[in-house]
Motif scaffolding. Structure first.
Motif, PDB file in Angstrom:
ATOM      1  N   ASP A   1       0.844  -1.205   0.000  1.00 34.05           N
ATOM      2  CA  ASP A   1       0.000   0.000   0.000  1.00 34.05           C
ATOM      3  C   ASP A   1       0.872   1.245   0.000  1.00 34.05           C
ATOM      4  OD1 ASP A   1      -2.488  -1.458   0.405  1.00 34.05           O
ATOM      5  OD2 ASP A   1      -1.821  -1.748   2.472  1.00 34.05           O
TER       6      ASP A   1
ATOM      7  N   LEU B   1       0.951   4.942   1.430  1.00 34.41           N
ATOM      8  CA  LEU B   1       0.286   5.636   2.526  1.00 34.41           C
ATOM      9  C   LEU B   1       0.340   7.158   2.417  1.00 34.41           C
ATOM     10  CD1 LEU B   1       1.580   3.350   5.421  1.00 34.41           C
ATOM     11  CD2 LEU B   1      -0.542   3.156   4.119  1.00 34.41           C
TER      12      LEU B   1
ATOM     13  N   LYS C   1       5.769   7.317   2.040  1.00 39.52           N
ATOM     14  CA  LYS C   1       5.539   6.293   3.054  1.00 39.52           C
ATOM     15  C   LYS C   1       4.709   5.162   2.454  1.00 39.52           C
ATOM     16  CE  LYS C   1       5.105   7.436   7.389  1.00 39.52           C
ATOM     17  NZ  LYS C   1       4.570   7.883   8.689  1.00 39.52           N
TER      18      LYS C   1
ATOM     19  N   ARG D   1       3.494   0.718   2.930  1.00 41.58           N
ATOM     20  CA  ARG D   1       3.400  -0.504   3.732  1.00 41.58           C
ATOM     21  C   ARG D   1       3.866  -1.650   2.842  1.00 41.58           C
ATOM     22  NH1 ARG D   1      -1.656  -0.389   5.053  1.00 41.58           N
ATOM     23  NH2 ARG D   1      -1.314   0.528   7.103  1.00 41.58           N
TER      24      ARG D   1
ATOM     25  N   VAL E   1       6.172  -0.609   7.820  1.00 41.08           N
ATOM     26  CA  VAL E   1       5.877   0.708   7.252  1.00 41.08           C
ATOM     27  C   VAL E   1       7.132   1.569   7.320  1.00 41.08           C
ATOM     28  CG1 VAL E   1       4.519   2.823   7.535  1.00 41.08           C
ATOM     29  CG2 VAL E   1       3.450   0.591   7.884  1.00 41.08           C
TER      30      VAL E   1
END
Length: 69
Positions: free
Chosen positions: A35, A37, A48, A50, A56
């Motif tokens: 993902d 972020l 940022k 994941r 993270v």
């Protein structure tokens, strides 16, 4: 390729990130993006993300092909 532009990152890419606890040392963690972020189009410290394993951090390097590994 560095990880400051959101447009250059997509799920499934192999990247090196810096975890929050590793920011002082700069230790890199390798993984596959699950993902994204960060919502802004760019970030000076890295986008940022994941990883697939749940970690993270901010992207420092993007692997674009097998020659980068």
């Amino acid at each position: 390729m560095d990880g400051t532009k959101r447009s250059s990152i997509s799920p499934g890419l192999r990247v090196d990130i810096v975890l929050k606890q590793d920011q002082r040392t700069g230790k890199l963690t390798n993984g596959i993006v699950k993902d994204i972020l960060t919502n802004s189009p760019n970030h000076p410290h890295g986008i940022k993300v994941r990883l697939q394993d749940g970690q993270v951090g901010r992207v420092k390097k993007i692997y674009t092909n097998n020659a980068d590994t």
